[in-house]
Motif scaffolding. Structure first.
Motif, short mmCIF file in Angstrom:
data_model
loop_
_atom_site.label_atom_id
_atom_site.label_comp_id
_atom_site.label_asym_id
_atom_site.label_seq_id
_atom_site.Cartn_x
_atom_site.Cartn_y
_atom_site.Cartn_z
N SER A 117 0.84 -1.19 0.00
CA SER A 117 0.00 0.00 0.00
C SER A 117 0.88 1.24 0.00
O SER A 117 1.78 1.37 0.84
N TYR A 118 0.63 2.12 -0.97
CA TYR A 118 1.36 3.40 -1.07
C TYR A 118 0.32 4.52 -1.14
O TYR A 118 0.09 5.11 -2.20
N PRO A 119 -0.30 4.86 -0.02
CA PRO A 119 -1.38 5.84 -0.03
C PRO A 119 -0.94 7.24 -0.43
O PRO A 119 -1.76 8.04 -0.90
N LYS A 122 3.15 -5.64 3.23
CA LYS A 122 4.30 -4.72 3.20
C LYS A 122 5.59 -5.39 3.68
O LYS A 122 6.25 -4.90 4.58
N GLY A 130 -0.96 3.36 -5.32
CA GLY A 130 -2.08 2.86 -4.54
C GLY A 130 -1.77 1.55 -3.85
O GLY A 130 -0.72 1.39 -3.24
N SER A 131 -2.66 0.57 -3.96
CA SER A 131 -2.49 -0.74 -3.37
C SER A 131 -2.21 -1.76 -4.46
O SER A 131 -2.78 -1.68 -5.55
N GLN A 132 -1.35 -2.71 -4.17
CA GLN A 132 -1.02 -3.77 -5.12
C GLN A 132 -1.03 -5.11 -4.40
O GLN A 132 -0.55 -5.21 -3.28
#
Length: 238
Positions: free
Chosen positions: A123-125, A222, A131-133
């Protein structure tokens, strides 16, 4: 088993020989250190190779194109066989779930399963185009060679520039990494979820340090090398 081509020093790829795991996975033995072993180990594990002698020179394995695909191709070209009288390693299976928590909301959960499966969630908000992968791999039904091996290591452009300024990461380039800008990819991704696929590639390689085939479903949120190898260390003791 890694072997230094000059001194003959053996470096078994096992958790008891772990070194630095901050940004890559390093092993050492007898004063000899070898870095970035995870991509090659991932390829070997995916192909079911549990006994190999790999001669190395220098302090680090080649980055190649930043993925495991070049290693996988070389192993397949060399061929895989069985030693006469070899005894297959017993798969490492779980009777109950095993959970490890890491920093910044990271975690890894290992569950009993009939064969090896892995799921990675990122998650890279703060980065709208990332975004989310999520990436998954099933050792029975999925093809590692086409779905996981080609996924490249990645890094933000700002991080690479900072490393280069400090004289570090000099081997990193647009040719061997997926480079991320603040607003968009600097280099085109091979997969829509290439970041998660590469983290899954790393996870498989790091868990190979447990020294046995795995029969479980590993779910990592993560993940990083430190958390991956912590799980491998626990599994190694079972």
């Amino acid at each position: 088993m890694f072997v230094d081509s000059e001194s003959g020093q053996e470096i078994p790829a096992l958790t008891e020989n772990l070194g630095d795991t901050s940004r890559q996975t390093q092993i050492h033995a007898g004063g000899r250190t070898l870095s970035t072993v995870e991509h090659l180990l991932s390829s070997l594990a995916a192909l079911g190779v549990d006994d190999a002698r790999i001669e190395v020179s220098g302090p680090e394995l080649p980055i190649a194109d930043g993925s495991a695909a070049p290693f996988l191709a070389l192993i397949q070209a060399a061929g895989i066989g069985e030693h006469p009288g070899a005894i297959a390693l017993e798969p490492l299976a779980l009777r109950e779930p095993l959970l490890l928590m890491g920093a910044s909301g990271s975690s890894v959960l290992a569950l009993p399963a009939p064969h090896f499966q892995a799921t990675v969630a990122l998650s890279y908000p703060n980065h709208p185009y990332l975004g989310s992968q999520i990436a998954t791999f099933d050792a029975v039904s999925d093809d590692y060679a086409t779905q996981i091996a080609p996924a490249r290591t990645y890094g933000f452009l700002s991080e690479i520039e900072q490393l280069h300024a400090r004289g570090l990461g000099l081997g990193a380039s647009y040719d061997n990494a997926l480079v991320l800008g603040e607003e968009a990819y600097v280099t085109p991704p091979r997969f829509e979820n290439e970041l998660a696929r590469h983290k899954l590639l790393d996870l498989i390689g790091d868990l190979a340090l447990a020294g046995r085939p795995l029969q479980m479903h590993v779910i990592a949120v993560k993940p990083g090398h430190q958390l991956n190898t912590s799980l491998a260390t626990l599994l190694r003791k079972m």
